[in-house]
Design an enzyme around this catalytic site. Structure first.
Site, PDB file in Angstrom:
ATOM      1  N   GLU A 188       0.828  -1.199   0.000  1.00 37.11           N
ATOM      2  CA  GLU A 188       0.000   0.000   0.000  1.00 37.11           C
ATOM      3  C   GLU A 188       0.871   1.262   0.000  1.00 37.11           C
ATOM      4  OE1 GLU A 188      -3.491   1.712   3.045  1.00 37.11           O
ATOM      5  OE2 GLU A 188      -2.165   0.055   3.633  1.00 37.11           O
ATOM      6  N   LYS A 225      -9.361   2.515  -1.804  1.00 38.83           N
ATOM      7  CA  LYS A 225      -9.546   1.778  -0.553  1.00 38.83           C
ATOM      8  C   LYS A 225     -10.942   2.056  -0.001  1.00 38.83           C
ATOM      9  CE  LYS A 225      -7.063   0.997   3.818  1.00 38.83           C
ATOM     10  NZ  LYS A 225      -5.816   1.354   4.557  1.00 38.83           N
ATOM     11  N   TYR A 237      -8.319   4.668  14.078  1.00 42.56           N
ATOM     12  CA  TYR A 237      -8.338   4.277  15.485  1.00 42.56           C
ATOM     13  C   TYR A 237      -6.913   3.921  15.901  1.00 42.56           C
ATOM     14  CZ  TYR A 237      -8.458  -0.284  13.127  1.00 42.56           C
ATOM     15  OH  TYR A 237      -8.189  -1.358  12.301  1.00 42.56           O
ATOM     16  N   CYS A 297      -5.406  -3.225   2.429  1.00 40.79           N
ATOM     17  CA  CYS A 297      -5.145  -3.343   3.861  1.00 40.79           C
ATOM     18  C   CYS A 297      -6.405  -3.526   4.717  1.00 40.79           C
ATOM     19  CB  CYS A 297      -4.333  -2.141   4.334  1.00 40.79           C
ATOM     20  SG  CYS A 297      -3.488  -2.454   5.920  1.00 40.79           S
ATOM     21  N   LYS A 346       0.500  -9.944  15.438  1.00 40.61           N
ATOM     22  CA  LYS A 346      -0.261  -9.474  14.286  1.00 40.61           C
ATOM     23  C   LYS A 346      -0.049 -10.347  13.055  1.00 40.61           C
ATOM     24  CE  LYS A 346      -1.814  -5.118  12.282  1.00 40.61           C
ATOM     25  NZ  LYS A 346      -1.563  -3.655  12.191  1.00 40.61           N
ATOM     26  N   ARG A 398     -21.680 -47.604  16.440  1.00 40.66           N
ATOM     27  CA  ARG A 398     -22.297 -48.784  15.849  1.00 40.66           C
ATOM     28  C   ARG A 398     -22.456 -49.890  16.899  1.00 40.66           C
ATOM     29  NH1 ARG A 398     -24.021 -49.839  10.691  1.00 40.66           N
ATOM     30  NH2 ARG A 398     -24.059 -47.556  10.839  1.00 40.66           N
ATOM     31  N   GLY A 420      -2.953 -60.498   9.200  1.00 41.08           N
ATOM     32  CA  GLY A 420      -1.565 -60.122   9.417  1.00 41.08           C
ATOM     33  C   GLY A 420      -1.103 -59.052   8.452  1.00 41.08           C
ATOM     34  N   GLY A 421      -2.049 -58.538   7.636  1.00 40.76           N
ATOM     35  CA  GLY A 421      -1.742 -57.457   6.707  1.00 40.76           C
ATOM     36  C   GLY A 421      -2.164 -56.111   7.265  1.00 40.76           C
ATOM     37  N   GLY A 427     -23.069 -61.013  17.064  1.00 39.36           N
ATOM     38  CA  GLY A 427     -22.167 -59.897  16.813  1.00 39.36           C
ATOM     39  C   GLY A 427     -22.342 -59.319  15.430  1.00 39.36           C
ATOM     40  N   THR A 437     -13.345 -58.439  -3.477  1.00 39.76           N
ATOM     41  CA  THR A 437     -14.267 -59.460  -3.985  1.00 39.76           C
ATOM     42  C   THR A 437     -15.693 -59.072  -3.639  1.00 39.76           C
ATOM     43  OG1 THR A 437     -12.578 -61.163  -3.727  1.00 39.76           O
ATOM     44  CG2 THR A 437     -14.857 -61.907  -3.933  1.00 39.76           C
ATOM     45  N   LYS A 497     -19.176 -52.056  -7.359  1.00 39.94           N
ATOM     46  CA  LYS A 497     -18.791 -52.496  -6.017  1.00 39.94           C
ATOM     47  C   LYS A 497     -19.007 -51.382  -5.000  1.00 39.94           C
ATOM     48  CE  LYS A 497     -15.352 -55.789  -7.764  1.00 39.94           C
ATOM     49  NZ  LYS A 497     -13.955 -56.279  -7.694  1.00 39.94           N
TER      50      LYS A 497
END
Length: 690
Positions: free
Chosen positions: A62, A131, A137, A187, A220, A365, A380-381, A486, A503, A647
């Site tokens: 500015e 502007k 102030y 500004c 600021k 859930r 195990g993955g 379950g 799948t 899917k």
């Protein structure tokens, strides 16, 4: 012999402007208090430096022509005339420069003095924006010198020999780059409850620029970041902010020269503050993405209608310019792993949030079903490991014993000793109810019943052979859930849903609650590592988690080869790192295949460039050239658009985790199951070399 794709950069594919990017910059030039000629030279020096950097839009602070903090000197007639004379010099000099310049200056008009942004490009003064909001102030006294520009619309001004549009209703639009449209404010305007740039965005501007002389006080800088970030996100735009720096008068204030560039709430670049030298902060803004995001967010259009369609009342100032052509690089952060938290200072908080979104969904859930158990298959993955630790934490938070979880490892024809061992170690470490069911006898019987060649001793490992095993595992889990009152926890992830790597029906695509459905493979890997690193579980569990991370990703449905090599998922469908990159940009932003390839190439072709996620293993920091990216992208497009939607259209419930999106037909993604991929494949073929 032709050059490799990555070496021959003459193809239009490598030009960022072809993909909707615009190079923007902020500049904090050397200034000398009230020395207009010196400041003009400084502005032009920075403009030439931006030209060399192939910048399209350059934003200055500015009142930078006179400097800001000169108080009553603004009203000296000699100062006003000197400013106008140097404006003419900048306009003249701009003829040979590529950037459009936004220069701050005090301009007299109809017996008033206005604090203005001058828009200058290629030898022309394109327009003048006053502007709107003048601070008056604390340390600010702007109403002592300037008139406010609020409500000034439809006017013109004569300046430096040019009669040009004048007002707060101006959007400047390139005739060369279709998504390049900008609006300027000054500004204090962005500190207002209703910044003028909000209407500028609703009128069509994709880039909002702020010429500022905000003085610096403690904290600021954070406030400016907050305002610029929120305005770029709320207005669905880029926000370019440039504050005054060293050289301004420090009689009563100090200056830090902060420049920053935000896009849709993301910080693209920031200058060094308190620099003694001119700062040029550069970033490439994706204006095409901004326009696309506005199309997919109806709230933006609703706001435009509520505001009286500013696009119909604002004036568009068209301009021609000469953006750099060809490969000029790409100056912006690109996450190699867009689903993975990468804010170092927020890393733990982001991982905690992602993990607990899943935990909270599963807890609800459990409460809703009044179940007596959760049933989950443990291979195990990666996926089943992550689903299990989510389930364990859900039990902990509901004050349920972990024995509430019934885990079953079900070895098949391709199960390795390593994954079977990890499955048992994990179940034992977590203290769940653990059992093993060998599915090979049942699979053999089914293969015999359907007359499959494998039942006759032939090594036929086709899709039917694989799906018999995947289907039986799911069948067992559903019957076990019924037996133990379950529900089945699904372990499949978002990456597999995107690729259709599951799948259908009686298989791993189905469950009672798909806790991983909103989590891509790369994020699962990262969250498991985070859980192990932070000690969120005990040491025994953490050791198994790290062992799982070191295991080759494989469905383990086909017996190991004679060389002992296991079936590799990524050899079949491509690296998950690339596939997750593809799905993010296609699903979240609707990017064209050529744009996705362009971004992927910049993210992945050089392993030493750009940052990696915190703690990412050195031995996995690989690079992919354009030929590899193009090949896997083509396969991804076929799978995502033409093969796998049926899917996704029938997937069970599961929580959305990432703002990058989810693939539930009840959530982010809705698509026909019988669509063609021809449009995307044709665009890829036409725009990406190779």
């Amino acid at each position: 012999m032709s050059a490799p794709l990555d070496e021959d950069r003459s193809h239009p594919f490598f030009a960022m402007h072809e993909h909707g990017f615009v190079r923007v910059a902020t500049s904090t030039p050397h200034v000398r208090t009230a020395d207009v000629a010196f400041n003009c030279d400084a502005v032009l020096a920075e403009a030439r430096r931006a030209h060399e950097a192939q910048v399209d839009l350059l934003v200055f602070p500015e009142l930078c022509l006179s400097s800001y903090a000169i108080d009553d000197l603004h009203l000296q007639l000699a100062m006003i005339e000197a400013v106008e004379a140097e404006v003419a010099e900048i306009v003249r000099a701009s003829a040979s420069l590529s950037p459009v310049l936004l220069v701050g200056a005090a301009i007299a008009h109809k017996s008033r003095l206005y604090n203005c942004a001058l828009v200058i490009g290629h030898g022309k003064l394109l327009g003048v924006v006053p502007k709107s909001y003048l601070p008056n102030y604390r340390e600010f006294y702007e109403k002592r010198w300037f008139a406010a520009g609020r409500g000034l619309r439809g006017g013109t001004i004569r300046l430096a020999g040019h009669e040009v549009p004048f007002g707060t209703d101006l959007v400047f639009a390139s005739e060369v780059l279709p998504h390049f449209r900008f609006f300027a404010e000054i500004c204090e305007d962005v500190w207002a409850p209703t910044p003028p740039s909000s209407l500028g965005a609703l009128a069509g501007a994709t880039i909002l620029a702020n010429l500022s002389a905000s003085n610096i006080t403690i904290g600021k800088s954070d406030e400016r970041h907050l305002l610029c970030r929120s305005q770029s996100a709320r207005a669905v735009a880029a926000y370019v902010y440039c504050a005054a720096g060293h050289g301004e008068s420090t009689t009563d204030m100090a200056w830090d020269g902060q420049g920053m560039i935000y896009e849709l709430g993301d910080l693209l670049g920031e200058s060094q503050r308190f620099s003694l030298h001119p700062e040029l902060c550069i970033a490439d803004v994706d204006c095409e993405r901004i326009d696309a995001e506005r199309m997919r967010v109806p709230t933006f259009n609703d706001a435009a209608l509520e505001a009286g369609r500013p696009e119909d009342t604002f004036r568009t100032v068209a301009f021609r310019h000469a953006p750099a052509r060809g490969d000029i690089g790409l100056v912006r952060p690109i996450a190699r792993f867009p689903f993975v938290p990468d804010r170092a200072e927020k890393l733990d908080a982001d991982c905690y949030e992602a993990f607990n979104i899943q935990v909270d969904g599963l807890m609800r859930r459990i409460e809703a079903t009044s179940a007596k158990s959760m049933v989950i298959g443990i291979s195990g993955g990666l996926d089943s490991t992550h689903a299990l630790i989510v389930a364990a934490r859900a039990c902990d938070r509901l004050d349920l014993p972990r024995s509430f979880i019934r885990g079953y490892t079900m070895p098949g024809f391709g199960t390795s000793d390593g994954t079977r061992s990890n499955a048992w170690k994990l179940m034992e470490a977590l203290g769940i109810t653990a059992e093993e069911i060998d599915i090979r006898p049942a699979s053999t019987r089914m293969l015999e019943d359907i007359g499959h060649a494998f039942a006759n001793g032939e090594p036929v490992y086709d899709v039917t052979f694989e799906n018999v095993q995947a289907g039986l595992r799911t069948d067992y889990l559903f019957r076990l859930a019924s037996q133990h009152n379950g529900f089945v926890i699904g372990t499949g992830d978002l990456s597999e849903l995107a690729l259709g790597w599951c799948t259908y029906g009686v298989g791993d695509q189905m469950s009672h609650y798909a806790v991983n459905a909103g989590v891509p493979k790369t994020l699962i890997q990262y969250l498991i590592a985070w859980c192990a690193r932070t000690g969120d579980f005990d040491a025994a569990t953490g050791a198994v988690l790290l062992a799982v991370l070191d295991t080759e990703i494989s469905p383990e449905l086909v017996p190991a080869g004679t060389d002992g090599a296991l079936q590799s998922t990524e050899e079949k469908i491509g690296p998950y790192a690339l596939n997750d990159f593809f799905v993010h940009h296609v699903m979240r932003f609707g990017q064209k295949p050529s744009k996705v390839a362009f971004l992927a190439w910049h993210a992945w072709h050089d392993a030493s460039a750009r940052s990696w996620p915190e703690g990412y293993p050195q031995d996995r920091r690989v690079a992919y050239d354009l030929a590899v990216i193009r090949s896997w992208l083509e396969k991804f497009l076929r799978r995502f658009f033409a093969f796998s939607q049926f899917k996704r259209s029938a997937i069970p419930n599961g929580p959305k985790v990432s703002s990058g999106g989810a693939l539930s037909p009840r959530g982010d993604w809705r698509a026909p199951s019988d669509a063609s991929a021809a449009v995307w494949l044709a665009e890829l073929d036409a725009k990406v070399p190779g």
